[in-house]
Write a protein that holds these residues in place. Structure first.
Motif, mmCIF file in Angstrom:
data_model
loop_
_atom_site.group_PDB
_atom_site.id
_atom_site.type_symbol
_atom_site.label_atom_id
_atom_site.label_comp_id
_atom_site.label_asym_id
_atom_site.label_seq_id
_atom_site.Cartn_x
_atom_site.Cartn_y
_atom_site.Cartn_z
ATOM 1 N N LYS A 1 -5.030 -4.322 7.741
ATOM 2 C CA LYS A 1 -5.633 -3.058 8.179
ATOM 3 C C LYS A 1 -6.759 -3.280 9.184
ATOM 4 C CE LYS A 1 -3.001 -1.567 4.903
ATOM 5 N NZ LYS A 1 -1.599 -1.946 5.039
ATOM 6 N N SER B 1 -5.516 2.927 0.441
ATOM 7 C CA SER B 1 -4.955 2.734 1.775
ATOM 8 C C SER B 1 -3.798 3.698 2.013
ATOM 9 C CB SER B 1 -4.484 1.286 1.932
ATOM 10 O OG SER B 1 -3.918 1.068 3.198
ATOM 11 N N GLY B 2 -2.939 3.855 1.010
ATOM 12 C CA GLY B 2 -1.837 4.809 1.136
ATOM 13 C C GLY B 2 -2.332 6.243 1.239
ATOM 14 N N ASP C 1 0.805 -1.221 0.000
ATOM 15 C CA ASP C 1 0.000 0.000 0.000
ATOM 16 C C ASP C 1 0.841 1.275 0.000
ATOM 17 O OD1 ASP C 1 1.038 0.148 2.535
ATOM 18 O OD2 ASP C 1 -0.877 0.062 3.580
ATOM 19 N N ASP D 1 -1.232 -7.417 2.953
ATOM 20 C CA ASP D 1 -1.035 -6.047 3.430
ATOM 21 C C ASP D 1 -2.378 -5.356 3.663
ATOM 22 O OD1 ASP D 1 0.610 -4.029 4.295
ATOM 23 O OD2 ASP D 1 1.035 -3.231 2.315
ATOM 24 N N ILE D 2 -3.336 -5.604 2.774
ATOM 25 C CA ILE D 2 -4.660 -4.990 2.941
ATOM 26 C C ILE D 2 -5.385 -5.559 4.155
ATOM 27 C CG2 ILE D 2 -6.958 -4.759 1.930
ATOM 28 C CD1 ILE D 2 -5.555 -4.765 -0.841
ATOM 29 N N THR E 1 -7.471 -0.289 -4.293
ATOM 30 C CA THR E 1 -7.613 -0.440 -2.851
ATOM 31 C C THR E 1 -6.302 -0.158 -2.138
ATOM 32 O OG1 THR E 1 -9.404 -2.037 -3.091
ATOM 33 C CG2 THR E 1 -8.190 -2.088 -1.031
ATOM 34 N N LEU E 2 -5.198 -0.639 -2.688
ATOM 35 C CA LEU E 2 -3.882 -0.395 -2.095
ATOM 36 C C LEU E 2 -3.521 1.089 -2.153
ATOM 37 C CD1 LEU E 2 -2.111 -3.534 -3.562
ATOM 38 C CD2 LEU E 2 -2.311 -3.030 -1.124
ATOM 39 N N ALA F 1 -3.084 2.265 8.894
ATOM 40 C CA ALA F 1 -2.765 1.089 8.094
ATOM 41 C C ALA F 1 -1.704 0.191 8.707
ATOM 42 C CB ALA F 1 -2.299 1.527 6.702
ATOM 43 N N SER G 1 1.518 6.370 0.065
ATOM 44 C CA SER G 1 1.783 6.633 1.475
ATOM 45 C C SER G 1 2.750 7.797 1.654
ATOM 46 C CB SER G 1 2.350 5.376 2.134
ATOM 47 O OG SER G 1 2.741 5.635 3.461
#
Length: 396
Positions: free
Chosen positions: A196, A254-255, A145, A192-193, A250-251, A267, A149
């Protein structure tokens, strides 16, 4: 398939949030995702006066887009200097990698263009911020993600630390490239998702226990990302183009949530604290190591089990509905048995010490901190080691 996220609308965003009474901003100027968006590099270059370009990647990622990117840079009248990292299966962002990039980058560089995913993106971020040069990331895998970020995880003095830095000028997540990523990179993105879930629970716990500022709007964005991925992981395994696109979005989302909050709290929680220790140990061994998201995925199963135990033992409830650890375990098993610590190379000894390392990290309040404060951490470490490795393998 779910409704497409409108990521371009979030680029260069700056607004007041009434939910947490703070200003949220996303300094990324351009965000493109989907099939064929690599061509939008030309659009981004039109906005920048930069003509001296440092093009970086590794021997896996550079060939995927080099010729196309080189041609667009050439047509824009750019001078191009290149750095291709070669010789390792997987690179870890550490002082050596950063030093190599800084030494090889010409002093008159005006723009960094990176072709790659996690490490190449984070490397570009570090160099970009410290040298005051914008960078553009051309993503080659939906594996983490970090594209949007504001933070990067860097191995310094043998420990992995999350460092607040900055964001790219532009993101090009071309799913025609991403769909070719190796299976373990797709699994890393899913891991990674799903981590969260724990990050949000830990954030809520910290808000309750310490008064840390909590934004329900950002948390809602992250929860949506998690639920979306839980529903689509089988399509990701099958390399469905729409599912890969959804996961890339989605990634990135998230960032963006990290950028909006100003740090990685939305995250990254206790699941990342465990994973960061495993990563640092593997990096110091100088051998190949699992990808960040693969370790986060297993860390998520462990942290979810801790929450489950805490709820059963003393009624811990942070007001967030967590998935069962077995549910996440089944997803990661289907994606390559990344629910198995033995496959990941995690020993019982490494497993145990990661809990105590997590408690010592960066002052962030998580479930690990909470259990330690209550005097229950040692007991939980023993119980979890028994569960994941068997009673006879406990050490210490």
């Amino acid at each position: 398939m779910s409704e497409r996220l409108n990521l371009p609308a979030l680029a260069d965003m700056n607004r007041w949030c009434s939910a947490c009474e703070r200003q949220h901003s996303v300094p990324i100027k351009k965000i493109f995702s989907g099939p064929g968006v690599i061509k939008e590099l030309t659009t981004i270059l039109e906005d920048l006066p930069a003509k001296n370009v440092f093009l970086i990647g590794d021997h896996h990622t550079m060939p995927l887009a080099h010729d196309t990117v080189f041609e667009m840079l050439h047509r824009a009248g750019c001078r191009i200097d290149e750095l291709v990292f070669d010789g390792k299966e997987h690179y870890i962002l550490n002082e050596e990698l950063i030093g190599t990039a800084l030494i090889r980058m010409p002093l008159d560089t005006q723009l960094i263009v990176a072709i790659g995913s996690g490490t190449m993106n984070d490397l570009s971020r570090v160099v970009s911020v410290h040298c005051g040069i914008p960078y553009i990331i051309i993503g080659t895998a939906p594996s983490m993600d970090g594209y949007a970020s504001v933070t990067s995880a860097v191995v310094m003095d043998g420990r992995k630390r999350s460092v607040v830095l900055g964001t790219p000028y532009g993101i090009l997540a071309d799913t025609d490239l991403m769909i070719t990523a190796p299976d373990r990179m797709l699994a890393a993105g899913v891991g990674d998702i799903l981590g969260k879930h724990v990050a949000i629970a830990d954030w809520r716990l910290s808000h309750r226990e310490t008064g840390e500022v909590y934004c329900p709007e950002i948390a809602g964005m992250i929860e949506q990302a998690c639920r979306r991925t839980e529903k689509q992981y089988l399509q990701v395994v099958q390399r469905n183009s729409q599912a890969i696109w959804d996961m890339a979005d989605t990634l990135i989302l998230s960032g963006i949530a990290i950028s909006m909050n100003g740090n990685s709290r939305p995250a990254s929680g206790s699941e990342h604290q465990l994973a960061h220790h495993w990563e640092a140990v593997f990096a110091n061994q100088q051998g190949d190591c699992p990808l960040h998201g693969n370790l986060v995925g297993f860390g998520t199963i462990v942290a979810l089990r801790m929450y489950e135990m805490a709820q059963q033992d003393f009624g811990l409830n942070v007001g967030y509905t967590l998935p069962a650890p077995g549910t996440i375990g089944q997803i990661l098993k289907a994606m390559g048995d990344f629910s198995n610590p033995e496959i990941l190379g995690i020993t019982p000894e490494l497993f145990r010490e990661s809990f105590y390392h997590g408690v010592s990290l960066n002052g962030r309040y998580t479930l690990l901190t909470h259990l330690d404060k209550m005097g229950k951490l040692d007991t939980y470490v023993d119980r979890l080691t028994q569960e994941f490795f068997g009673k006879l393998n406990i050490s210490g």
